[in-house]
Design a protein around this motif. Sequence first.
Motif, short mmCIF file in Angstrom:
data_model
loop_
_atom_site.label_atom_id
_atom_site.label_comp_id
_atom_site.label_asym_id
_atom_site.label_seq_id
_atom_site.Cartn_x
_atom_site.Cartn_y
_atom_site.Cartn_z
N MET A 1 11.89 -24.25 -47.86
CA MET A 1 13.56 -24.81 -47.24
C MET A 1 13.97 -25.34 -48.63
O MET A 1 12.96 -26.42 -49.31
CB MET A 1 13.21 -24.92 -46.24
N LYS A 2 15.07 -24.56 -49.34
CA LYS A 2 15.73 -25.67 -50.36
C LYS A 2 16.65 -26.29 -50.00
O LYS A 2 16.74 -27.18 -50.90
CB LYS A 2 16.55 -24.16 -51.17
N ILE A 3 16.87 -26.39 -48.74
CA ILE A 3 17.88 -28.11 -48.49
C ILE A 3 17.30 -28.61 -48.15
O ILE A 3 16.04 -28.96 -47.68
CB ILE A 3 19.09 -27.41 -47.31
N LYS A 4 17.78 -30.43 -48.71
CA LYS A 4 16.91 -31.16 -48.36
C LYS A 4 17.86 -32.60 -47.85
O LYS A 4 19.35 -32.45 -47.67
CB LYS A 4 16.55 -32.25 -49.91
N LYS A 5 16.71 -33.49 -47.34
CA LYS A 5 18.03 -35.05 -46.78
C LYS A 5 18.65 -35.05 -47.96
O LYS A 5 18.79 -35.64 -48.94
CB LYS A 5 17.22 -35.76 -46.08
N GLY A 6 20.06 -35.43 -47.58
CA GLY A 6 20.79 -35.98 -48.55
C GLY A 6 21.95 -34.70 -49.55
O GLY A 6 22.80 -35.10 -49.49
N ASP A 7 21.25 -33.59 -49.11
CA ASP A 7 22.13 -32.69 -49.93
C ASP A 7 23.68 -31.97 -49.07
O ASP A 7 24.09 -33.23 -48.12
CB ASP A 7 21.73 -31.53 -49.97
N LYS A 8 24.32 -32.36 -50.00
CA LYS A 8 25.72 -31.43 -49.09
C LYS A 8 25.57 -30.61 -49.11
O LYS A 8 26.07 -29.74 -49.84
CB LYS A 8 27.05 -31.74 -50.57
N GLY A 82 18.66 -22.04 -56.26
CA GLY A 82 17.22 -21.16 -57.01
C GLY A 82 16.54 -22.34 -58.11
O GLY A 82 16.89 -23.39 -57.79
N PHE A 83 15.12 -22.04 -58.30
CA PHE A 83 14.77 -23.33 -59.41
C PHE A 83 14.72 -22.90 -60.72
O PHE A 83 14.59 -22.03 -60.96
CB PHE A 83 13.41 -23.16 -58.98
N TYR A 99 21.72 -24.98 -58.61
CA TYR A 99 23.33 -23.87 -58.29
C TYR A 99 22.95 -22.56 -58.93
O TYR A 99 23.09 -22.06 -60.06
CB TYR A 99 25.07 -24.28 -57.99
N LYS A 100 23.15 -20.76 -57.75
CA LYS A 100 23.07 -20.32 -58.96
C LYS A 100 24.04 -19.86 -59.28
O LYS A 100 24.34 -19.35 -60.38
CB LYS A 100 22.59 -19.00 -57.53
N LYS A 101 25.05 -20.33 -58.20
CA LYS A 101 26.42 -20.04 -59.31
C LYS A 101 27.19 -20.87 -60.38
O LYS A 101 27.45 -19.24 -60.78
CB LYS A 101 28.32 -20.14 -58.08
N THR A 102 27.01 -21.84 -61.02
CA THR A 102 27.32 -22.32 -62.03
C THR A 102 25.91 -22.93 -62.92
O THR A 102 26.05 -22.80 -64.64
CB THR A 102 27.86 -23.83 -61.31
N GLY A 103 24.89 -23.09 -62.36
CA GLY A 103 23.84 -23.40 -62.89
C GLY A 103 23.47 -24.78 -62.94
O GLY A 103 22.35 -25.25 -63.67
#
Length: 107
Positions: A1-8, A82-83, A99-103
Motif C-alpha cells: 500500500m502506497k498511502i501511509k499515516k500522515g499523508d494528505k 511511485g517509487f 508523485y507521478k504527476k510532478t515527480g
Amino acid sequence: MKIKKGDKVQVITGAYKGTVAEVIKVFPKENKVIVEGVNMVKKHLKPTQQNPDGGIIEKEAPIHVSNVMAYDSKAKKASRIGFKFETDKKGNTEKVRVYKKTGATVK
C-alpha cells in the motif's frame, strides 16, 4: 500500500468526494484507511464507569484505499505515487516515494 499515516489525501469517490484531509490510521491487511473527517458514523456507547452517561458519538469509519488519492499540496492536485531510488553524496541509495504527476518527493 502506497498511502501511509500522515499523508494528505483527496477522496475521489462517494459522498465525501473532493475532500482533502490527513490519513489518521492505515489497515494494510484490509486495504483500508481512516481519513480525518471523512465517512463519519454515529456510535452508541453504553454507560461505563469512565463515561456514566453513555451517549452517541461521531467518529470516522475506514474507507477503501482505492477511494483516495495522494494529494500534492504544492501542485494542488491529486496524484498517484511511485517509487524512485535516489543516491546521496556519500553514495548511499535510498528508496523514496514520488508523485507521478510532478515527480516531487512525498514528504
